[in-house]
Write a protein that holds these residues in place. Structure first.
Motif, PDB file in Angstrom:
ATOM      1  N   MET A  11       0.783  -1.105   0.138  1.00  0.00           N
ATOM      2  CA  MET A  11      -0.124   0.147  -0.095  1.00  0.00           C
ATOM      3  C   MET A  11       0.979   1.522   0.139  1.00  0.00           C
ATOM      4  N   MET A  12       0.116   2.158  -0.097  1.00  0.00           N
ATOM      5  CA  MET A  12       0.877   3.815   0.291  1.00  0.00           C
ATOM      6  C   MET A  12       1.444   4.161   1.647  1.00  0.00           C
ATOM      7  N   GLY A  13       2.332   3.881   1.253  1.00  0.00           N
ATOM      8  CA  GLY A  13       3.078   4.341   2.991  1.00  0.00           C
ATOM      9  C   GLY A  13       3.702   3.491   3.702  1.00  0.00           C
TER      10      GLY A  13
ATOM     11  N   GLY B 125       6.223   2.401   2.556  1.00  0.00           N
ATOM     12  CA  GLY B 125       7.727   2.296   2.657  1.00  0.00           C
ATOM     13  C   GLY B 125       8.322   1.430   1.632  1.00  0.00           C
ATOM     14  N   LYS B 126       7.694   1.615   0.558  1.00  0.00           N
ATOM     15  CA  LYS B 126       8.841   0.588  -0.476  1.00  0.00           C
ATOM     16  C   LYS B 126       9.569   1.446  -1.043  1.00  0.00           C
ATOM     17  N   THR B 127       9.220   2.917  -0.896  1.00  0.00           N
ATOM     18  CA  THR B 127      10.201   3.624  -2.155  1.00  0.00           C
ATOM     19  C   THR B 127      11.794   3.685  -0.362  1.00  0.00           C
TER      20      THR B 127
ATOM     21  N   SER C 247       8.753   2.582  -9.938  1.00  0.00           N
ATOM     22  CA  SER C 247       8.045   2.841 -11.128  1.00  0.00           C
ATOM     23  C   SER C 247       6.995   4.347 -11.580  1.00  0.00           C
ATOM     24  N   ASP C 248       6.752   4.227  -9.877  1.00  0.00           N
ATOM     25  CA  ASP C 248       6.090   5.947 -10.975  1.00  0.00           C
ATOM     26  C   ASP C 248       6.837   6.699 -10.661  1.00  0.00           C
ATOM     27  N   VAL C 249       7.938   7.630 -10.871  1.00  0.00           N
ATOM     28  CA  VAL C 249       8.892   7.514 -10.691  1.00  0.00           C
ATOM     29  C   VAL C 249       9.465   7.718 -12.804  1.00  0.00           C
TER      30      VAL C 249
ATOM     31  N   PHE D 271      -3.306   4.900 -16.749  1.00  0.00           N
ATOM     32  CA  PHE D 271      -1.946   5.423 -16.130  1.00  0.00           C
ATOM     33  C   PHE D 271      -2.318   3.620 -15.558  1.00  0.00           C
ATOM     34  N   ARG D 272      -3.069   2.617 -15.502  1.00  0.00           N
ATOM     35  CA  ARG D 272      -2.479   1.274 -15.216  1.00  0.00           C
ATOM     36  C   ARG D 272      -1.186   1.094 -16.126  1.00  0.00           C
ATOM     37  N   ASP D 273      -2.351   1.648 -17.716  1.00  0.00           N
ATOM     38  CA  ASP D 273      -1.167   0.824 -18.555  1.00  0.00           C
ATOM     39  C   ASP D 273       0.061   1.293 -19.125  1.00  0.00           C
TER      40      ASP D 273
ATOM     41  N   THR E 202       7.932  -0.608  -6.526  1.00  0.00           N
ATOM     42  CA  THR E 202       6.588  -0.350  -7.118  1.00  0.00           C
ATOM     43  C   THR E 202       5.113   0.279  -6.734  1.00  0.00           C
ATOM     44  N   GLY E 203       4.274   1.308  -7.827  1.00  0.00           N
ATOM     45  CA  GLY E 203       2.898   1.768  -7.300  1.00  0.00           C
ATOM     46  C   GLY E 203       2.000   1.151  -6.025  1.00  0.00           C
ATOM     47  N   GLY E 204       1.270   1.227  -5.078  1.00  0.00           N
ATOM     48  CA  GLY E 204       0.535   0.526  -4.851  1.00  0.00           C
ATOM     49  C   GLY E 204      -0.842  -0.329  -5.384  1.00  0.00           C
ATOM     50  N   GLY E 205      -0.781   0.443  -6.537  1.00  0.00           N
ATOM     51  CA  GLY E 205      -2.106  -0.425  -7.066  1.00  0.00           C
ATOM     52  C   GLY E 205      -1.192  -1.742  -8.037  1.00  0.00           C
ATOM     53  N   ALA E 206      -0.683  -1.502  -8.840  1.00  0.00           N
ATOM     54  CA  ALA E 206       0.619  -1.887  -9.492  1.00  0.00           C
ATOM     55  C   ALA E 206       0.335  -3.419  -9.476  1.00  0.00           C
TER      56      ALA E 206
ATOM     57  N   GLY F  33      -0.384  14.304  -4.238  1.00  0.00           N
ATOM     58  CA  GLY F  33       0.457  13.758  -4.842  1.00  0.00           C
ATOM     59  C   GLY F  33       0.086  12.134  -4.821  1.00  0.00           C
ATOM     60  N   ARG F  34      -0.872  12.284  -3.792  1.00  0.00           N
ATOM     61  CA  ARG F  34      -1.494  10.840  -4.302  1.00  0.00           C
ATOM     62  C   ARG F  34      -3.144  10.829  -4.987  1.00  0.00           C
ATOM     63  N   PRO F  35      -3.393  10.821  -6.119  1.00  0.00           N
ATOM     64  CA  PRO F  35      -4.391  11.205  -6.557  1.00  0.00           C
ATOM     65  C   PRO F  35      -6.123   9.884  -5.483  1.00  0.00           C
ATOM     66  N   LEU F  36      -5.979   9.250  -5.272  1.00  0.00           N
ATOM     67  CA  LEU F  36      -6.676   8.155  -5.007  1.00  0.00           C
ATOM     68  C   LEU F  36      -6.792   8.919  -3.977  1.00  0.00           C
ATOM     69  N   LEU F  37      -5.973   9.672  -2.759  1.00  0.00           N
ATOM     70  CA  LEU F  37      -6.605   9.877  -1.576  1.00  0.00           C
ATOM     71  C   LEU F  37      -7.396  11.256  -1.259  1.00  0.00           C
TER      72      LEU F  37
ATOM     73  N   VAL G 273      -9.524  -4.439   0.916  1.00  0.00           N
ATOM     74  CA  VAL G 273      -9.551  -5.126  -0.678  1.00  0.00           C
ATOM     75  C   VAL G 273      -8.609  -5.574  -1.351  1.00  0.00           C
ATOM     76  N   ARG G 274      -7.169  -5.381  -1.089  1.00  0.00           N
ATOM     77  CA  ARG G 274      -5.965  -5.094  -1.659  1.00  0.00           C
ATOM     78  C   ARG G 274      -4.956  -6.972  -1.293  1.00  0.00           C
ATOM     79  N   ALA G 275      -5.145  -6.390  -0.209  1.00  0.00           N
ATOM     80  CA  ALA G 275      -4.602  -7.564   1.056  1.00  0.00           C
ATOM     81  C   ALA G 275      -4.423  -8.455  -0.205  1.00  0.00           C
TER      82      ALA G 275
HETATM   83  C1  S3P Z   1      -1.416   4.256  -6.240  1.00  0.00           C
HETATM   84  C2  S3P Z   1      -0.008   4.397  -5.210  1.00  0.00           C
HETATM   85  C3  S3P Z   1       0.722   5.397  -5.580  1.00  0.00           C
HETATM   86  C4  S3P Z   1       1.021   5.413  -7.023  1.00  0.00           C
HETATM   87  C5  S3P Z   1      -0.618   6.483  -7.710  1.00  0.00           C
HETATM   88  C6  S3P Z   1      -1.847   5.240  -7.129  1.00  0.00           C
HETATM   89  C7  S3P Z   1      -2.254   3.164  -5.915  1.00  0.00           C
HETATM   90  O1  S3P Z   1       2.256   4.903  -5.686  1.00  0.00           O
HETATM   91  O2  S3P Z   1       0.791   4.811  -8.076  1.00  0.00           O
HETATM   92  O3  S3P Z   1      -1.141   7.539  -7.080  1.00  0.00           O
HETATM   93  O4  S3P Z   1      -2.762   2.325  -6.791  1.00  0.00           O
HETATM   94  O5  S3P Z   1      -2.384   3.267  -4.096  1.00  0.00           O
HETATM   95  P1  S3P Z   1       2.883   4.618  -4.114  1.00  0.00           P
HETATM   96  O6  S3P Z   1       1.721   3.593  -3.707  1.00  0.00           O
HETATM   97  O7  S3P Z   1       4.126   4.822  -4.147  1.00  0.00           O
HETATM   98  O8  S3P Z   1       2.459   5.977  -3.154  1.00  0.00           O
END
Ligand code: S3P
Length: 197
Positions: A23-25, A27-29, A46-48, A70-72, A91-95, A130-134, A149-151
């Motif tokens: 998930m976002m937060g 500490g992946k980066t 991957s976000d960068v 974005f997912r594509d 990777t971003g949290g949704g990848a 910077g996190r549009p989903l939030l 849901v993602r777990a």
């Molecule tokens: C997302 C997480 C973000 C980024 C985007 C979508 C997600 O990355 O990819 O905002 O779907 O959880 P971080 O997990 O690095 O915040």
């Protein structure tokens, strides 16, 4: 420069890219950078890479092109990075939730889920743009729901490591390297039994 300590349990590692999911937060980066330094590997995010390829911020991509685009882009960027030399890839949290991206990661890399409780995630992401989903009226609820849901998808990762509140990035990185080492040294049958795969 290879800064891998001589006593590293992963001295002969890695032959594969280590992909950090969660998930976002989680500490992946921040932790991923430490893991990479300890193993003497390049670190990529991957976000960068997506932002560089698109010439836009994540928020701008979501706003002007939408989440499916974005997912594509995320899938393509991750496939490209997985085809390159071994690295540590955050990777971003949704990848890992997108089926094709998850399949590519599971096939071509060693995946690590950095698992954290919602309260810990929230402490780290609250008030940070910077996190549009939030970008919603009740971001903590969104974070909590996404986490729930993602777990099951994150649980498909090869290795699961719990993020501990207050633990330094260095200590978390060591914990991850230790967990990877144990995974790599465990018999394949034992892994299947543990993970129920
Ligand atoms: C997302 C997480 C973000 C980024 C985007 C979508 C997600 O990355 O990819 O905002 O779907 O959880 P971080 O997990 O690095 O915040």
């Amino acid at each position: 420069m290879n800064v891998q300590p001589e006593s590293s349990p992963l001295q002969s590692y890695p032959k594969r890219t280590i992909v950090l999911v969660g998930m976002m937060g989680a500490g992946k980066t921040s932790v991923g950078k430490k893991v990479a330094a300890m193993l003497g590997l390049p670190f990529l995010d991957s976000d960068v890479e997506i932002q560089t390829a698109a010439g836009m911020s994540i928020s701008e991509i979501f706003a002007s092109l939408g989440e499916p685009a974005f997912r594509d882009g995320e899938r393509k960027v991750i496939a490209r990075l997985l085809a390159g030399p071994p690295c540590v890839l955050a990777t971003g949290g949704g990848a890992f939730i997108a089926e094709e991206t998850r399949r590519e990661i599971l096939k071509n890399a060693l995946s690590v889920w950095i698992r954290a409780e919602v309260d810990v995630l929230w402490e780290r992401v609250r008030g940070r743009p910077g996190r549009p989903l939030l970008a919603q009226p009740n971001p903590k609820k969104v974070l909590s729901e996404l986490s729930r849901v993602r777990a099951p998808f994150y649980a498909e990762a090869d290795v699961i490591v719990d993020s501990v509140r207050g633990m330094s990035h260095e200590a978390m990185a060591e914990k991850i390297i230790q967990a990877i080492s144990e995974h790599e040294n465990s018999p394949v049958e034992a892994r299947s039994a543990v993970q129920g795969k």
